[in-house]
Design a protein around this motif. Structure first.
Motif, mmCIF file in Angstrom:
data_model
loop_
_atom_site.group_PDB
_atom_site.id
_atom_site.type_symbol
_atom_site.label_atom_id
_atom_site.label_comp_id
_atom_site.label_asym_id
_atom_site.label_seq_id
_atom_site.Cartn_x
_atom_site.Cartn_y
_atom_site.Cartn_z
ATOM 1 N N VAL A 70 0.860 -1.180 0.000
ATOM 2 C CA VAL A 70 0.000 0.000 0.000
ATOM 3 C C VAL A 70 0.898 1.233 0.000
ATOM 4 C CG1 VAL A 70 -1.775 1.298 1.224
ATOM 5 C CG2 VAL A 70 -1.837 -1.213 1.207
ATOM 6 N N VAL A 71 0.782 2.073 -1.022
ATOM 7 C CA VAL A 71 1.669 3.225 -1.156
ATOM 8 C C VAL A 71 1.031 4.516 -0.654
ATOM 9 C CG1 VAL A 71 3.055 2.260 -3.006
ATOM 10 C CG2 VAL A 71 0.959 3.457 -3.585
ATOM 11 N N LYS A 72 -0.316 4.609 -0.767
ATOM 12 C CA LYS A 72 -1.001 5.792 -0.259
ATOM 13 C C LYS A 72 -2.496 5.535 -0.233
ATOM 14 C CE LYS A 72 -1.520 10.796 -0.798
ATOM 15 N NZ LYS A 72 -1.209 11.991 -1.627
ATOM 16 N N ASP A 73 -3.074 5.668 0.949
ATOM 17 C CA ASP A 73 -4.520 5.509 1.106
ATOM 18 C C ASP A 73 -5.008 4.207 0.467
ATOM 19 O OD1 ASP A 73 -4.581 7.949 2.423
ATOM 20 O OD2 ASP A 73 -4.894 9.077 0.573
ATOM 21 N N ARG A 74 -5.770 4.311 -0.615
ATOM 22 C CA ARG A 74 -6.354 3.135 -1.254
ATOM 23 C C ARG A 74 -5.501 2.580 -2.395
ATOM 24 N NH1 ARG A 74 -12.142 2.621 -0.663
ATOM 25 N NH2 ARG A 74 -12.919 4.058 0.916
ATOM 26 N N PHE A 75 -4.374 3.213 -2.688
ATOM 27 C CA PHE A 75 -3.541 2.788 -3.809
ATOM 28 C C PHE A 75 -2.516 1.750 -3.360
ATOM 29 C CE2 PHE A 75 -5.070 6.926 -5.190
ATOM 30 C CZ PHE A 75 -5.394 6.691 -6.520
ATOM 31 N N GLN A 76 -2.254 0.774 -4.220
ATOM 32 C CA GLN A 76 -1.263 -0.258 -3.931
ATOM 33 C C GLN A 76 -0.455 -0.569 -5.195
ATOM 34 O OE1 GLN A 76 -4.479 -2.572 -2.403
ATOM 35 N NE2 GLN A 76 -4.516 -3.976 -4.170
ATOM 36 N N LEU A 77 0.776 -1.003 -4.999
ATOM 37 C CA LEU A 77 1.694 -1.248 -6.110
ATOM 38 C C LEU A 77 2.556 -2.457 -5.785
ATOM 39 C CD1 LEU A 77 2.678 0.031 -8.840
ATOM 40 C CD2 LEU A 77 4.448 1.182 -7.503
ATOM 41 N N GLY A 78 2.839 -3.280 -6.812
ATOM 42 C CA GLY A 78 3.656 -4.458 -6.544
ATOM 43 C C GLY A 78 4.046 -5.215 -7.795
ATOM 44 N N VAL A 79 4.408 -6.479 -7.589
ATOM 45 C CA VAL A 79 4.841 -7.339 -8.683
ATOM 46 C C VAL A 79 4.053 -8.644 -8.636
ATOM 47 C CG1 VAL A 79 7.166 -6.382 -8.879
ATOM 48 C CG2 VAL A 79 6.728 -8.252 -7.275
ATOM 49 N N ARG A 80 3.891 -9.252 -9.816
ATOM 50 C CA ARG A 80 3.169 -10.518 -9.928
ATOM 51 C C ARG A 80 3.904 -11.434 -10.902
ATOM 52 N NH1 ARG A 80 -2.915 -10.611 -12.253
ATOM 53 N NH2 ARG A 80 -3.253 -9.193 -10.482
ATOM 54 N N VAL A 81 3.996 -12.719 -10.544
ATOM 55 C CA VAL A 81 4.574 -13.744 -11.420
ATOM 56 C C VAL A 81 3.485 -14.759 -11.744
ATOM 57 C CG1 VAL A 81 6.339 -15.530 -11.662
ATOM 58 C CG2 VAL A 81 6.841 -13.458 -10.359
ATOM 59 N N GLU A 82 3.357 -15.105 -13.031
ATOM 60 C CA GLU A 82 2.319 -16.043 -13.462
ATOM 61 C C GLU A 82 2.900 -17.077 -14.411
ATOM 62 O OE1 GLU A 82 -1.685 -13.265 -13.484
ATOM 63 O OE2 GLU A 82 -0.400 -13.231 -15.243
#
Length: 219
Positions: A70-82
């Protein structure tokens, strides 16, 4: 789902069940702060459109693993592997392949759209890159691609640090296969409607968690 996928999912579920078992259901305060989370899900891509994947293969399920902060309030950022697998059913559309595996690494962003009790609704979008690994008579061929996708998920909070979720996403893979102009689009643009179901372990802000529990204890 093959044995390795089953074992991975079962191990993650076992660890998650231990975490939720240590929580007090009476203290599901909304005052705690989510710092980030790990997610593991089973994904089922359904190819759509006129691509070689849709016309000439049968796509199996696979796994998706991600971390978001979670970077700010309702925003989130990350990585995904599929990663998921496919088998060729008609080589007229695919060429001389027998099967293949599709793997990709994504940058993902999300926004928590709505909270309704223990249900959260989250919009996700991402961009990534990956490889189509094709097999034919003992030989392997690879094709790199860029992927773009967007979707929405519904999450249910079973506890402060454990959730289950389902999501649906529209995904486009862009390849660079040298094919005649007449059929280039069917090889270089692959669309999927992707369905996922999974479990999530949440990292909490311990200071705010303790304050929230103290508030709950005084009520």
């Amino acid at each position: 789902m093959n044995l390795n996928i089953k074992n991975t999912v079962l191990a993650f579920l076992f660890c998650s069940s231990i975490c939720i078992g240590q929580e007090d259901p009476s203290k599901k305060s909304k005052e705690y702060e989510r710092v980030g989370f790990f997610s593991l899900s089973y994904l089922r891509p359904a190819p759509i459109g006129d691509s070689f994947i849709n016309k000439g293969t049968e796509v199996d399920g696979g796994l998706s693993f991600e971390f978001q902060k979670v970077v700010k309030d309702r925003f989130q950022l990350g990585v995904r592997v599929e990663s998921f697998h496919y088998s060729v059913t008609d080589s007229e559309f695919t060429g001389a392949y027998n099967s293949g595996n599709i793997s990709n690494l994504n940058l993902v962003g999300g926004y928590r759209i709505l909270e309704a009790g223990d249900f959260w609704f989250i919009g996700n979008a991402g961009i990534g890159f990956g490889i189509y690994k094709n097999k034919a008579s003992g030989e392997k061929f690879t094709e790199s691609f860029t992927t773009y996708w967007a979707g929405i998920e519904a999450e249910y909070n079973l506890g402060k640090s454990f959730q289950i979720f389902s999501r649906a996403e529209l995904r486009t893979d862009r390849l660079n296969i040298n094919a005649p102009d007449l059929i280039a689009d069917s090889f270089n643009k692959v669309n999927y409607l992707v369905f996922q179901f999974g479990v999530r372990l949440t990292i909490l802000n311990r200071d705010k968690q303790e304050k929230a529990e103290n508030i709950d204890g005084k009520k």
